[in-house]
Design an enzyme around this catalytic site. Structure first.
Site, PDB file in Angstrom:
ATOM      1  N   CYS A   2       0.820  -1.208   0.000  1.00 48.63           N
ATOM      2  CA  CYS A   2       0.000   0.000   0.000  1.00 48.63           C
ATOM      3  C   CYS A   2       0.859   1.265   0.000  1.00 48.63           C
ATOM      4  O   CYS A   2       1.972   1.275   0.512  1.00 48.63           O
ATOM      5  CB  CYS A   2      -0.881   0.024   1.238  1.00 48.63           C
ATOM      6  SG  CYS A   2      -1.886  -1.448   1.396  1.00 48.63           S
ATOM      7  N   ARG A  27       5.075  -0.229  -6.074  1.00 49.85           N
ATOM      8  CA  ARG A  27       5.084  -1.024  -4.835  1.00 49.85           C
ATOM      9  C   ARG A  27       4.090  -2.174  -4.888  1.00 49.85           C
ATOM     10  O   ARG A  27       4.127  -3.063  -4.047  1.00 49.85           O
ATOM     11  CB  ARG A  27       4.767  -0.117  -3.642  1.00 49.85           C
ATOM     12  CG  ARG A  27       5.794   0.974  -3.451  1.00 49.85           C
ATOM     13  CD  ARG A  27       5.333   1.954  -2.410  1.00 49.85           C
ATOM     14  NE  ARG A  27       5.234   1.333  -1.113  1.00 49.85           N
ATOM     15  CZ  ARG A  27       6.216   1.302  -0.222  1.00 49.85           C
ATOM     16  NH1 ARG A  27       7.364   1.851  -0.502  1.00 49.85           N
ATOM     17  NH2 ARG A  27       6.047   0.719   0.945  1.00 49.85           N
ATOM     18  N   TRP A  73      -3.067  -2.719  -1.502  1.00 46.53           N
ATOM     19  CA  TRP A  73      -2.719  -4.102  -1.847  1.00 46.53           C
ATOM     20  C   TRP A  73      -3.489  -4.964  -0.859  1.00 46.53           C
ATOM     21  O   TRP A  73      -3.239  -4.923   0.342  1.00 46.53           O
ATOM     22  CB  TRP A  73      -1.208  -4.301  -1.704  1.00 46.53           C
ATOM     23  CG  TRP A  73      -0.692  -5.587  -2.239  1.00 46.53           C
ATOM     24  CD1 TRP A  73      -0.325  -5.855  -3.529  1.00 46.53           C
ATOM     25  CD2 TRP A  73      -0.422  -6.789  -1.496  1.00 46.53           C
ATOM     26  NE1 TRP A  73       0.140  -7.132  -3.642  1.00 46.53           N
ATOM     27  CE2 TRP A  73       0.088  -7.745  -2.406  1.00 46.53           C
ATOM     28  CE3 TRP A  73      -0.563  -7.165  -0.159  1.00 46.53           C
ATOM     29  CZ2 TRP A  73       0.454  -9.032  -2.032  1.00 46.53           C
ATOM     30  CZ3 TRP A  73      -0.205  -8.444   0.218  1.00 46.53           C
ATOM     31  CH2 TRP A  73       0.299  -9.361  -0.711  1.00 46.53           C
ATOM     32  N   ASN A  97      -1.686   2.418   5.863  1.00 47.20           N
ATOM     33  CA  ASN A  97      -0.786   1.314   5.491  1.00 47.20           C
ATOM     34  C   ASN A  97      -0.506   0.504   6.747  1.00 47.20           C
ATOM     35  O   ASN A  97      -0.368   1.078   7.819  1.00 47.20           O
ATOM     36  CB  ASN A  97       0.565   1.847   4.996  1.00 47.20           C
ATOM     37  CG  ASN A  97       0.491   2.408   3.598  1.00 47.20           C
ATOM     38  OD1 ASN A  97      -0.566   2.428   2.988  1.00 47.20           O
ATOM     39  ND2 ASN A  97       1.622   2.875   3.097  1.00 47.20           N
ATOM     40  N   GLY A  98      -0.357  -0.808   6.594  1.00 43.46           N
ATOM     41  CA  GLY A  98      -0.051  -1.656   7.751  1.00 43.46           C
ATOM     42  C   GLY A  98      -1.214  -2.576   8.049  1.00 43.46           C
ATOM     43  O   GLY A  98      -2.151  -2.683   7.248  1.00 43.46           O
ATOM     44  N   GLU A 488      17.771 -17.763  -7.899  1.00 45.74           N
ATOM     45  CA  GLU A 488      17.372 -16.400  -8.248  1.00 45.74           C
ATOM     46  C   GLU A 488      16.862 -16.338  -9.695  1.00 45.74           C
ATOM     47  O   GLU A 488      15.883 -15.648  -9.993  1.00 45.74           O
ATOM     48  CB  GLU A 488      18.559 -15.446  -8.013  1.00 45.74           C
ATOM     49  CG  GLU A 488      18.382 -14.014  -8.489  1.00 45.74           C
ATOM     50  CD  GLU A 488      17.233 -13.252  -7.827  1.00 45.74           C
ATOM     51  OE1 GLU A 488      16.607 -13.758  -6.890  1.00 45.74           O
ATOM     52  OE2 GLU A 488      16.961 -12.135  -8.295  1.00 45.74           O
ATOM     53  N   LYS A 492      13.150 -15.107 -10.724  1.00 47.80           N
ATOM     54  CA  LYS A 492      12.897 -14.046 -11.700  1.00 47.80           C
ATOM     55  C   LYS A 492      11.885 -14.514 -12.739  1.00 47.80           C
ATOM     56  O   LYS A 492      10.954 -13.811 -13.091  1.00 47.80           O
ATOM     57  CB  LYS A 492      14.184 -13.621 -12.425  1.00 47.80           C
ATOM     58  CG  LYS A 492      15.187 -12.846 -11.628  1.00 47.80           C
ATOM     59  CD  LYS A 492      14.877 -11.388 -11.436  1.00 47.80           C
ATOM     60  CE  LYS A 492      14.069 -11.130 -10.217  1.00 47.80           C
ATOM     61  NZ  LYS A 492      14.649 -11.151  -8.925  1.00 47.80           N
ATOM     62  N   GLU A 495       8.357 -14.920 -11.212  1.00 52.62           N
ATOM     63  CA  GLU A 495       7.774 -13.630 -10.812  1.00 52.62           C
ATOM     64  C   GLU A 495       7.172 -12.881 -11.988  1.00 52.62           C
ATOM     65  O   GLU A 495       6.067 -12.359 -11.894  1.00 52.62           O
ATOM     66  CB  GLU A 495       8.860 -12.706 -10.222  1.00 52.62           C
ATOM     67  CG  GLU A 495       9.181 -12.917  -8.777  1.00 52.62           C
ATOM     68  CD  GLU A 495      10.257 -11.951  -8.300  1.00 52.62           C
ATOM     69  OE1 GLU A 495      10.061 -11.363  -7.239  1.00 52.62           O
ATOM     70  OE2 GLU A 495      11.291 -11.776  -8.982  1.00 52.62           O
ATOM     71  N   HIS A 511      17.576 -37.157  -7.586  1.00 47.01           N
ATOM     72  CA  HIS A 511      16.769 -37.451  -6.395  1.00 47.01           C
ATOM     73  C   HIS A 511      15.344 -36.927  -6.530  1.00 47.01           C
ATOM     74  O   HIS A 511      14.690 -36.680  -5.523  1.00 47.01           O
ATOM     75  CB  HIS A 511      17.451 -36.871  -5.148  1.00 47.01           C
ATOM     76  CG  HIS A 511      18.796 -37.468  -4.907  1.00 47.01           C
ATOM     77  ND1 HIS A 511      18.973 -38.769  -4.502  1.00 47.01           N
ATOM     78  CD2 HIS A 511      20.031 -36.948  -5.068  1.00 47.01           C
ATOM     79  CE1 HIS A 511      20.274 -39.028  -4.398  1.00 47.01           C
ATOM     80  NE2 HIS A 511      20.934 -37.939  -4.742  1.00 47.01           N
ATOM     81  N   LYS A 610       6.384  -4.672  -4.187  1.00 48.42           N
ATOM     82  CA  LYS A 610       7.814  -4.367  -4.106  1.00 48.42           C
ATOM     83  C   LYS A 610       8.300  -4.385  -2.665  1.00 48.42           C
ATOM     84  O   LYS A 610       9.341  -4.942  -2.359  1.00 48.42           O
ATOM     85  CB  LYS A 610       8.064  -2.992  -4.729  1.00 48.42           C
ATOM     86  CG  LYS A 610       9.527  -2.588  -4.753  1.00 48.42           C
ATOM     87  CD  LYS A 610      10.287  -3.421  -5.741  1.00 48.42           C
ATOM     88  CE  LYS A 610      11.773  -3.186  -5.668  1.00 48.42           C
ATOM     89  NZ  LYS A 610      12.519  -4.277  -6.308  1.00 48.42           N
TER      90      LYS A 610
HETATM   91  C1  G6P Z   1       9.512  -8.632  -2.268  1.00 46.72           C
HETATM   92  C2  G6P Z   1      10.102  -8.054  -3.536  1.00 46.72           C
HETATM   93  C3  G6P Z   1      11.424  -8.735  -3.849  1.00 46.72           C
HETATM   94  C4  G6P Z   1      12.370  -8.645  -2.657  1.00 46.72           C
HETATM   95  C5  G6P Z   1      11.718  -9.150  -1.359  1.00 46.72           C
HETATM   96  C6  G6P Z   1      12.560  -8.772  -0.156  1.00 46.72           C
HETATM   97  O1  G6P Z   1       9.148  -9.953  -2.474  1.00 46.72           O
HETATM   98  O2  G6P Z   1       9.217  -8.226  -4.621  1.00 46.72           O
HETATM   99  O3  G6P Z   1      12.034  -8.105  -4.967  1.00 46.72           O
HETATM  100  O4  G6P Z   1      13.504  -9.423  -2.908  1.00 46.72           O
HETATM  101  O5  G6P Z   1      10.441  -8.536  -1.188  1.00 46.72           O
HETATM  102  O6  G6P Z   1      12.583  -7.375  -0.058  1.00 46.72           O
HETATM  103  P1  G6P Z   1      13.705  -6.534   0.612  1.00 46.72           P
HETATM  104  O7  G6P Z   1      13.296  -5.098   0.387  1.00 46.72           O
HETATM  105  O8  G6P Z   1      13.717  -6.887   2.063  1.00 46.72           O
HETATM  106  O9  G6P Z   1      14.998  -6.846  -0.050  1.00 46.72           O
END
Ligand code: G6P
Length: 615
Positions: A2, A27, A73, A97-98, A488, A492, A495, A511, A610
């Site tokens: 949010c 975000r 969100w 927010n929160g 990673e 990616k 996501e 395995h 984000k």
């Molecule tokens: C969310 C974001 C990711 C990020 C993760 C951890 O899932 O979409 O891109 O890696 O949070 O966020 P941080 O700000 O703690 O690195």
């Protein structure tokens, strides 16, 4: 997640509010809303994108000199207009927010007082609580004298995290804000005062910012800010000039933020490593004044993070154990915070977070301290963030704002910071001689150029992307310090292209995952020319023998040749311990181009946010 913006000035604030929401879109959100004071309280809300809200604001001809706005969100209640903020109670409106943890009990209490709820959110309870405070309906309390005291009264009932902005048609010269746990900052400009949950949303009007502390409640008028702290005492907070620039959050010549951020990596790494540019040796002071002493005292490392940041930690584990000779564990923050673990006061706790706001990482840090850990260090891209303020040592990466939800430049700059940490720990424990230190520093200094060479491979990677776009699954394999890079790469891809992707250490293939391999399964292999290459080649054979389609990122000199079902992309020469930084850039480009072919929303993938500011 949010986002909040608010404004009080002498002219119509809706253009600023809408622009602020557009800045916060990255975000992650699923509905948006806005309220202004103009002959009473006026509100517009819409499910979906800010553009839809903008159309409603135009349709309803909303304008006003005082206003609040929000991107939501969904947590409590589905993404829908009736759940979008602002939430109102009679003539007052709230954005939040929160998460309010005790909202159910509060809701019952307010319903018993006759308040009717129109949403499923926890936020609506705050609006009614403030109203109840103004009317003196709660627990025999006297009616609050004004909106400021009513917000003070209401927040005393809240458990959980909040950043709030509140306006009321009964006080047309006031914007009230409050925070506990969730970030909120004020913008101090010539023409009025502003509030936002993220500094980037204020840059269009000012760089002069005031960061609220937990427990602060503030009254903003056109020309004054009045603040009370958690104990109810009047307090002043410093005004700082943000180092962010408005064009750092603009797209420029690029089609997507993710693309821009992938290509910014040489610069981001150069900026992050600037302090070693002319240095012949490393000084621990780059991690904070007490770092020299702490690095000598510690006997092991515990890294805590979420998402991509946790994969940076997993990569660093290989470096710390090999180069510094210290035991290193990596924990997922959301697990660690609830796990019964044994604290070692001589352990260095390293939290990694791009945003510095991730709720689980923050809570895990608090948990570590409560368990008896004393040595804490943050690696973060946001200097003013909550996590940075809670650790004794810190390293601020200089990636610049990262807007794309899928982290790219934040990850590679985290890796560079973790490599510096590794070298300093090695030095503190007499594991690094001068010649090796100089050689590693030279490699770090050359890293931006090495990354540029990987970026030049984009056309070949783009050509591969068409092979992936119609697949439903993909497997990523790596070994050693490149296993986290395979993880990673898979993250990616899932996501932003929504292709189910899993990563395995290549030795685990037999395995289980080998059962999935057939001609429909692309298998991406991170194949550096390191000590494990021969083992990896054997794993590739296992895939080929089952008809699997291999996509191999092989270093120059790896001698992996293309053949039927074996596609090989020649990376630059092997880059030793820092090779993960180069290989991940190639995987970022692959997922970006697959998403482009699939036509997904690259920068704002569905359901993701984000900054994950709730657990
Ligand atoms: C969310 C974001 C990711 C990020 C993760 C951890 O899932 O979409 O891109 O890696 O949070 O966020 P941080 O700000 O703690 O690195």
């Amino acid at each position: 997640m949010c986002g909040i913006v608010g404004a009080i000035g002498a002219t119509d604030c809706t253009p600023f509010l809408l622009q602020g929401l557009r800045t916060l879109e990255y975000r992650g959100y699923d509905s948006a809303g806005l309220a202004v004071l103009d002959n009473g309280l006026q509100r517009a809300r819409a499910k979906g994108r800010v553009a839809e809200l903008e159309a409603r604001v135009a349709e309803q001809q909303l304008q006003g000199q005082v206003g609040i706005a929000h991107t939501r969100w969904a947590t409590h209640g589905v993404p829908a207009e009736h759940n979008a903020h602002p939430h109102v109670s009679a003539g007052l409106a709230v954005v939040h927010n929160g998460i309010i943890e005790n909202y159910e009990a509060l809701r019952e209490k307010l319903q018993a007082l006759g308040y009717a709820f129109t949403s499923d959110t926890d936020t609506e309870t705050i609006a009614h609580l403030i109203h109840a405070c103004l009317n003196g309906e709660l627990d025999g309390e006297a009616p609050s004298a004004d909106l400021f005291s009513a917000v003070q009264c209401a927040v005393a009932y809240l458990q959980g995290a909040y950043a709030l902005a509140v306006i009321s048609e009964d006080e047309t010269d006031t914007l009230i804000v409050a925070r506990q746990g969730s970030p909120l900052m004020l913008g101090v400009a010539e023409d009025g005062h502003y509030a936002a949950s993220d500094a980037s949303a204020l840059l269009s009007v000012t760089k002069r910012m005031m960061y609220l502390e937990n427990g602060d409640v503030a009254r903003l008028t056109r020309d004054a800010i009045y603040l009370k702290d958690v104990s109810g005492q009047p307090v002043e907070r410093d005004i700082v000039t943000s180092s962010l620039s408005a064009n750092a959050v603009e797209l420029g010549e690029f089609s997507h933020y993710m693309q821009k951020e992938i290509f910014e990596q040489p610069q981001a790494l150069g900026n992050t490593l600037e302090m070693i540019s002319g240095a012949g040796k490393l000084e621990p002071g780059i991690f904070g004044a007490e770092a020299a002493e702490v690095f000598q005292q510690v006997d092991s490392v515990l890294i805590i993070a979420c998402g991509t940041s946790s994969y940076a930690g997993m990569t660093a584990r290989y470096w710390v154990e090999q180069v510094a000779g210290l035991p290193c564990n990596v924990e997922i923050a959301s697990e660690y915070r609830y796990r019964v673990s044994v604290a070692n006061p001589r352990q260095l706790v390293v939290v990694i977070s791009q945003s510095g706001e991730t709720a689980d990482t923050f809570a895990a840090l608090e948990h570590a301290k409560a368990q008896g850990h004393t040595h804490t260090l943050a690696i973060c891209n946001v200097p003013e963030s909550a996590i940075v303020r809670e650790t004794a040592l810190r390293f601020i990466t200089r990636a610049g704002p990262e807007i794309g939800v899928a982290s790219t430049k934040a990850f590679t700059t985290q890796l560079s910071a973790l490599f510096l940490l590794t070298l300093l720990l090695a030095k503190a424990h007499q594991r690094l001689d001068e010649a090796d230190e100089k050689a590693y520093l030279d490699e770090l200094r050359h890293l931006p150029v090495a990354v540029k060479n990987v970026l030049a491979l984009e056309p070949s990677i783009k050509a591969w992307s068409r092979h992936f776009a119609n697949k439903h699954h993909a497997l990523f394999l790596g070994r050693g310090r490149h296993y986290p890079i395979a993880l990673e790469g898979a993250l990616k891809l899932k996501e932003i292209s929504y292709i189910h992707a899993e990563a395995y250490p290549a030795g685990e293939l037999k395995h289980g995952p080998l059962a999935l391999v057939d001609a429909e399964m692309p298998v991406v292999v991170v194949a550096p020319n390191d000590e494990l290459l021969e083992k990896l080649k054997a794993n590739m054979q296992e895939v080929s023998a089952r008809g699997g389609q291999l996509y191999v990122f092989a270093d120059g000199g790896s001698q992996v040749t293309s053949s039927e079902g074996v596609n090989v992309l020649q990376m630059p020469e092997h880059y030793g311990l820092l090779s993960p930084v180069l290989h991940v850039v190639a995987l970022q480009l692959l997922s970006y181009h697959v998403a482009l072919v699939k036509g997904t929303d690259v920068d704002k993938p569905r359901n993701l946010a984000k900054s994950v500011t709730v657990e």
